[in-house]
Design an enzyme around this catalytic site. Structure first.
Site, PDB file in Angstrom:
ATOM      1  N   GLY A 100      46.938  40.121  43.835  1.00 45.74           N
ATOM      2  CA  GLY A 100      47.100  38.673  43.890  1.00 45.74           C
ATOM      3  C   GLY A 100      48.410  38.281  44.525  1.00 45.74           C
ATOM      4  N   ASN A 101      48.761  37.030  44.424  1.00 45.96           N
ATOM      5  CA  ASN A 101      50.041  36.554  44.948  1.00 45.96           C
ATOM      6  C   ASN A 101      50.597  35.485  44.023  1.00 45.96           C
ATOM      7  OD1 ASN A 101      49.212  33.792  45.995  1.00 45.96           O
ATOM      8  ND2 ASN A 101      47.755  35.117  47.067  1.00 45.96           N
TER       9      ASN A 101
END
Ligand code: CTP
Ligand code: CA
Length: 236
Positions: free
Chosen positions: A33-34
């Site tokens: 993810g980020n």
């Protein structure tokens, strides 16, 4: 412009706004993810709706409390997505009805090609594991390629470059590479941009001219973005 003067200047505009960070599964319980919180993108959706636009918000993963206001707004329809591929499908399903598309989502550049259909165990993976990452589809490039003449496509660029001149150079190159009508440049870093309530944005148009800058709350940044959209749309 003053907040009050904006009124319902986006009445009749149909907008698609993407927000939040996509997640790319490694296995059923793990993902890449980020740090996108979705706050800026959701603020863009809400600002448009408050100014009279009809908004479809394609929301990837956001901080939990962020979506509540959007879901409650009578002129915002929220569609939730998980991966870059799902976001791409959602954009394709909604772009035909859009006068303006704002790609504020932090889309994963790579997905895991060798993701597992069951939870990986250390018994099978041992001391080292290799993830095979393949590029995701560039959603913005697809949008620009299919754009109707009356459609305005807005991209976001989150950059960690701190030198203002180099940041602008980089942003102009990205604007050209992406072919968007407007690029919102966002300086981000370990302590900037993501979870914070404030933001600084600069807007670059098709002539690579800076048509506005804003430092303020994410809502103020969102309103400045729509001002810039109206500026570039008003020219055609
Ligand atoms: N974007 C997209 N599809 C992707 C990756 C990015 O539509 N697969 C969009 C983002 O939503 C954003 C814009 O493209 O509006 C720019 O994203 P950015 O990550 O800054 O650009 P990249 O081309 O991915 O370049 P890099 O990450 O190498 O800086
Ligand atoms: Ca990227």
């Amino acid at each position: 412009r003053a907040l009050l003067a904006r009124g319902t200047d986006l009445a009749g505009v149909r907008a698609v706004v993407t927000a939040g960070g996509t997640r790319e599964p490694i296995d059923p319980v793990r993902y890449i993810g980020n740090r996108s919180s979705g706050r800026q993108g959701v603020a863009v959706a809400l600002a448009a709706a408050d100014r009279g636009a009809q908004v479809t918000l394609l929301a990837a993963h956001t901080d939990t409390e962020v979506l509540t206001k959007a879901t409650a707004h009578p002129r915002v329809a929220v569609v939730r997505v998980n991966t870059a591929s799902e976001l791409s499908d959602a954009v394709a399903a909604h772009e035909a009805d859009a006068d303006v598309v704002v790609m504020a989502a932090a889309v994963a550049d790579y997905r895991v090609a060798n993701s597992s259909d069951h939870k990986l165990t250390k018994e099978e993976t041992g001391d080292r594991i290799t993830l095979d990452l393949v590029a995701t589809e560039d959603i913005l490039a697809g949008l620009v390629g299919r754009r109707r003449p009356d459609q305005t496509i807005v991209g976001f660029a989150a950059e960690t470059e701190t030198d203002p001149d180099l940041l602008l150079d980089r942003a102009r190159r990205k604007r050209q590479r992406k072919g968007v009508d407007l690029l919102a440049v966002n300086e981000v870093g370990w302590h900037k941009g993501f979870e914070s309530d404030d933001n600084t944005l600069a807007f670059i148009d098709r002539d690579d001219t800076m048509v506005g800058t804003v430092t303020g709350s994410k809502r103020e940044a969102a309103d400045a973005l729509w001002d810039a959209v109206l500026t570039v749309r008003g020219r055609d």
